[in-house]
Design an enzyme around this catalytic site. Structure first.
Site, PDB file in Angstrom:
ATOM      1  CG  ASP A   1      -4.520   0.476  11.384  1.00 34.63           C
ATOM      2  OD1 ASP A   1      -4.697   0.419  12.612  1.00 34.63           O
ATOM      3  OD2 ASP A   1      -3.862  -0.368  10.754  1.00 34.63           O
TER       4      ASP A   1
ATOM      5  CB  SER B   1      -4.006  -7.705   4.981  1.00 37.02           C
ATOM      6  OG  SER B   1      -3.722  -6.450   5.561  1.00 37.02           O
TER       7      SER B   1
ATOM      8  CG  ASP C   1      -1.939  -1.141   1.161  1.00 33.15           C
ATOM      9  OD1 ASP C   1      -2.097  -1.736   0.084  1.00 33.15           O
ATOM     10  OD2 ASP C   1      -2.553  -1.434   2.197  1.00 33.15           O
TER      11      ASP C   1
END
Length: 423
Positions: free
Chosen positions: A131, A183, A21
């Site tokens: 997050d 992830s 990312d």
């Protein structure tokens, strides 16, 4: 839906891990904001590639520089240990490994922005997760003047597959693949796993997915004993050896992981309203929390211990929701710290195939006294005193029964209103 105009940004500091990312965010920021990009990476014990390679990757992606901070000891002493002393655990299973690290990373993100004269910060959290809240609430609390850029809420990349394609187009090397994607978030305290086959909560996690713990079936056939020493609630030594906070966690991760300790499979409630399925490995943390509770059971009075257990739920919720830098969190820390003075002593545990078994605890401030608890000692506890105590303790039950009322309030008799006179 009308898109908001992009703010004018001259320099942005990106919370950078070098993963998929954040790797694609660097060229995207330059393309879409025309700004200078400074990458900030934090060593929170994730064991990533060496910094030389990470810096080269960031520069090749278009960043002007990479700034790294080693936050392992700060994470352990100022974030993990306060949470440990509070006894916080989210929804009975999650030990808040990702949650507790985010405010620390965001705090340093703000500090780096001040150092380099940036007017914005950016992060790689998705618009579906927790997050984004944790990062942005911290930035808001510490410097609300900074602009915040969250690419996942703006760009047309909608999956990790899209991100992989974007990275390939911009010649950014990544380790993720379309065929097998998990992830993960890793730090000193834990490693989390999401995605892949875990998207169906009926699926059992693959054994190959786990990174720092062996399965209980494959753990040694002989147990291992470990002793942990505490001073005012803080772990200070393992098996008689004084260690730094971060080193204590590292040592216990290795011991616990080898014996199948600390795996948790949880369908949790995210702050943003949806449920998610995650698997966590927290071997050292699981051992420390167990040991800390064992010691507290020995030295804290019942009322304090029971109230603290209720408070731990709120402490976990605040941590999970990114509300670390808030007045309530400070107030809860003050309460916790006021309880930890007598939490000094040693706990001995036996680890065996995924189980933690208490094997002894001692403290100079122990409230347990064999001579007080024994039935044969009358100069401290006079058994005849119990009669009056029981009469008073059960008085409300006695009055209820004398009035002919049922134990359950659901079957209350209808009142006879004829007995009541009107004025």
């Amino acid at each position: 839906m009308i898109s908001k105009p992009k703010p004018s940004v001259k320099k942005v500091v990106l919370a950078y891990s070098g993963g998929l990312d954040t790797s694609v965010i660097v060229p995207w920021l330059k393309e879409n904001y025309g700004c200078e990009v400074v990458c900030f990476c934090s060593n929170v014990g994730q064991g990533d590639e060496d910094l030389t390679k990470l810096e080269k990757k960031a520069i090749n992606s278009g960043a002007s520089q990479l700034i790294c901070h080693d936050l392992r000891e700060e994470l352990a002493s100022d974030y993990i240990f306060p949470m440990l002393k509070a006894g916080a655990m989210y929804e009975h299973k999650y030990m808040l490994g990702t949650s507790v690290a985010r405010p620390l990373i965001a705090k340093h993100l703000v500090e780096v922005a001040h150092e380099v004269g940036a007017d914005a910060v950016a992060h790689g959290a998705t618009g579906k997760g927790n997050d984004q809240v944790r990062f942005e609430l911290t930035v808001m609390a510490l410097d609300p003047r900074l602009k915040i850029i969250a690419p996942w809420r703006e760009w047309d990349i909608r999956s990790r597959e899209d991100a992989i394609a974007y990275a390939a187009k911009h010649n950014v090397p990544v380790t993720a693949t379309i065929k097998s994607i998990y992830s993960r978030d890793s730090n000193l305290w834990h490693i989390s796993h999401e995605g892949g086959i875990l998207e169906d909560p009926w699926n059992e996690p693959e054994e190959s997915m786990y990174q720092i713990s062996t399965s209980p079936e494959s753990a040694p056939d002989e147990p291992v004993y470990v002793e942990i020493e505490f001073e005012t609630g803080n772990p200070v030594a393992v098996n008689g050896e004084k260690l730094s906070p971060a080193k204590i966690i590292e040592v216990l991760n290795a011991i616990g992981g080898a014996h199948g300790i600390g795996r948790a499979d949880l369908v949790e409630n995210r702050l943003v309203g949806m449920k998610s399925h995650g698997v966590y490995e927290t071997p050292g943390g699981t051992i420390l929390l167990f040991a800390h509770r064992e010691l507290e059971s020995l030295v804290l009075d019942g009322q304090t211990l029971h109230y603290k257990e209720m408070m731990a739920i709120k402490y976990a919720e605040l941590t999970y929701n990114g509300l670390w830098f808030t007045p309530l969190h400070e107030a809860l820390d003050a309460f916790v710290n006021s309880t930890q003075g007598p939490v000094t002593g040693t706990v001995r545990l036996k680890l065996y195939k995924g189980n933690i078994i208490s094997a002894g605890r001692k403290s100079p401030f122990s409230l347990y006294r064999e001579d007080f608890a024994t039935f044969g000692q009358e100069d401290v506890y006079d058994q005849s005193d119990a009669e009056g105590f029981i009469h008073l303790f059960g008085l409300s039950l006695k009055v209820r029964a004398l009035n002919g009322l049922p134990v359950s309030g659901l079957d209350m008799p209808k009142p006879d209103y004829s007995k009541f006179k009107r004025d």
